[in-house]
Design a protein around this motif. Structure first.
Motif, short mmCIF file in Angstrom:
data_model
loop_
_atom_site.label_atom_id
_atom_site.label_comp_id
_atom_site.label_asym_id
_atom_site.label_seq_id
_atom_site.Cartn_x
_atom_site.Cartn_y
_atom_site.Cartn_z
N LEU A 1 0.82 -1.20 0.00
CA LEU A 1 0.00 0.00 0.00
C LEU A 1 0.86 1.26 0.00
O LEU A 1 1.91 1.31 0.65
CB LEU A 1 -0.90 0.03 1.24
N GLU B 1 -3.47 4.49 1.41
CA GLU B 1 -4.57 3.53 1.33
C GLU B 1 -4.71 2.96 -0.08
O GLU B 1 -5.63 2.19 -0.35
CB GLU B 1 -5.89 4.19 1.74
N VAL C 1 -3.68 0.68 -3.28
CA VAL C 1 -3.00 -0.58 -3.59
C VAL C 1 -2.05 -0.38 -4.77
O VAL C 1 -2.47 0.12 -5.82
CB VAL C 1 -4.03 -1.69 -3.93
N VAL D 1 -7.68 0.22 -0.30
CA VAL D 1 -7.62 -1.09 0.34
C VAL D 1 -9.01 -1.57 0.75
O VAL D 1 -9.30 -2.77 0.75
CB VAL D 1 -6.66 -1.05 1.55
#
Length: 386
Positions: free
Chosen positions: A41, A44, A46, A367
Motif C-alpha cells: 500500500l 490507502e 493498492v 484497500v
C-alpha cells in the motif's frame, strides 16, 4: 525569516511516503475457504497485490487417478461445493465423450433443470455475500438464504443431499424425480421474479451500492480475453461469451435465452449481470419443464456402469468436457489408457483462472475496495486449490 525547522518541514513534504506491506489473511475475506492476499500500500492505495492460495489443497487430481471412473463423481461435488450438480455435469460430459455413451431425452432435461437451479443458488448467494462485504447491508444475505433453502429442499428430495448431491451418472442421472417435482419447480419459476424485483428495488439503484461499486475494480475487455476469464466476470466486461450458446452442449440449443453483458466491467456490472442471468435461467427452466418428456433417465450402458462401476473400461484416448458453470467455464480433461480408472485427470477450474486478474483489478484502488473486488469475482477455494 530563515527558520531551520520550517526548511526541514519543506524538505519532508517532498519525500515519498513509506510503503506498507500488509497480509490480509489467511482468513475468509469475502470467500469460502482459507485465502490470503499480500498487499503493498501507498497510503490507502493498492500498488501491488499477490494472491496466496494452497491452504485447502487436497490433491484432488492425483487422487482421482487412483479411483474408478464412477468413483470420481462424488469427489467433483467437493470442488465448487455450492454448485455440486454443475460439477457433476462437466465430468459426466467428458466421460461420455470418451466412452461414447448416449443420454436419454428425459435425463437431458433433468440435467438442464438441475444446472439452472444451481445457477440460481450460486448467483443469489453471491449477491447476498457481496452486499455483506460492502459493510452496509445484512438483509440481502438473509433474503438470499431464504430463497436458497427452497431450492436446496428440491435437491434433497431428488438426490438425498442438500449440497453434496452426487446425482449425475454416465448416460443419465441416478434416479427419476418425485411426482411433484415439476410442479414445485414451476412454483419457483413463477415466484422467483417477484423476489428478484424486491431485491433490485432494495439494491440496484441504491446510492451506497452505486458509489461503492461503480468504476471500482474495472476489468478491461482485452485483459479479460487474454487472461482466459470466463463466466459472469467476462460477460460483465462486455464479451457475450456463453458456452451454452457456443457449444450448445446437452440440449441447450433448444432453448431461447439471452446472454446479458455489462459495459464498464466494474464491480457493479458484475453484480448486475448476475441478476440478469438469474432471469434468463428462469426462462430456460420454464421452457424445460414445459417440454420435458417421459421415459428413461439413464441409458442401458450407463445403468450397467452404475450397477458394476469397476467393470467400466473407457476406450483409450483423451477428451475435454466443459460446461457453462455458474462461475465460468468448468472443464475436465481426461486421458484414458483403456483401464478402469483415469490415466490423467485435470480440472479447468473457473475460480482459479478468474482469480489471476485480481491484482490488475485492485491496483490503484483503495484497500477497502479490495474485499468487494474479490467478492465480485465469486471464487470458492475448494475449486481454486483442488
Amino acid at each position: 525569516m530563515n527558520c531551520p525547522y520550517l526548511q526541514n518541514m519543506d524538505q519532508q513534504s517532498t519525500l515519498d511516503t513509506q510503503r506498507l506491506e500488509v497480509s490480509l489473511g489467511p482468513q475468509h475475506p469475502s470467500t469460502h475457504g482459507v485465502f490470503q492476499m499480500d498487499v503493498v500500500l501507498d497510503g490507502e492505495q493498492v500498488i501491488r497485490l499477490k494472491p496466496v492460495m494452497g491452504y485447502l489443497h487436497r490433491n484432488h487430481e492425483k487422487l482421482m487417478e487412483n479411483m474408478s471412473w464412477l468413483a470420481c463423481m462424488p469427489y467433483t461435488d467437493r470442488l465448487d461445493y455450492f454448485c455440486a450438480l454443475a460439477n457433476n455435469f462437466s465430468y459426466a460430459l467428458a466421460v461420455e465423450k470418451l466412452a461414447g455413451i448416449e443420454v436419454p431425452e428425459r435425463a437431458q432435461y433433468l440435467r438442464v433443470i438441475m444446472a439452472e437451479l444451481t445457477r440460481l443458488i450460486n448467483h443469489i448467494v453471491l449477491v447476498g455475500f457481496l452486499l455483506n462485504d460492502l459493510g452496509a447491508f445484512f438483509t440481502p444475505v438473509l433474503y438470499a438464504f431464504r430463497e436458497r433453502e427452497k431450492l436446496l429442499d428440491l435437491f434433497e428430495d431428488v438426490t438425498g443431499s442438500r449440497m453434496m448431491c452426487n446425482y449425475f451418472r454416465f448416460g443419465g442421472v441416478k434416479r427419476d424425480v418425485p411426482p411433484d417435482f415439476i410442479l414445485r419447480v414451476r412454483e419457483i419459476v413463477n415466484q422467483f421474479p417477484k423476489f428478484l424485483d424486491e431485491l433490485e428495488e432494495l439494491l440496484t439503484h441504491n446510492e451506497i451500492l452505486l458509489s461503492r461499486c461503480q468504476n471500482v475494480g474495472i476489468l478491461p475487455k482485452a485483459l479479460a480475453v487474454n487472461a482466459g476469464i470466463t463466466g459472469p466476470v467476462l460477460r460483465a466486461s462486455g464479451i457475450p461469451y456463453d458456452i451454452r450458446k457456443i457449444d450448445k452442449y446437452s440440449i441447450y440449443g433448444r432453448f431461447k435465452f439471452r446472454v446479458p453483458v455489462g459495459e464498464a466491467g466494474d464491480v457493479y456490472d458484475r453484480y448486475y449481470v448476475r441478476i440478469l442471468e438469474m432471469r434468463e435461467s428462469l426462462q430456460i427452466l420454464e421452457q424445460a419443464i414445459n417440454e420435458i418428456p417421459d421415459g428413461e433417465v439413464i441409458s442401458k450402458a450407463g445403468a450397467q456402469a452404475a450397477k458394476m462401476p469397476r467393470t467400466l473400461k473407457v476406450p483409450k484416448g483423451d477428451a475435454y468436457g466443459r460446461t457453462e458453470a455458474p462461475k465460468g467455464e468448468l472443464g475436465f480433461y481426461l486421458v484414458s489408457d483403456g483401464s478402469g480408472k483415469p490415466y490423467r485427470y485435470h480440472v479447468r477450474a473457473p475460480s482459479f483462472i478468474n482469480l489471476t486478474v485480481l491484482e490488475d483489478m485492485c491496483i490503484g484502488q483503495k484497500v477497502a475496495d479490495v474485499i468487494i473486488i474479490l467478492g465480485s469475482i465469486d471464487i470458492v477455494l475448494g475449486e481454486v486449490d483442488r
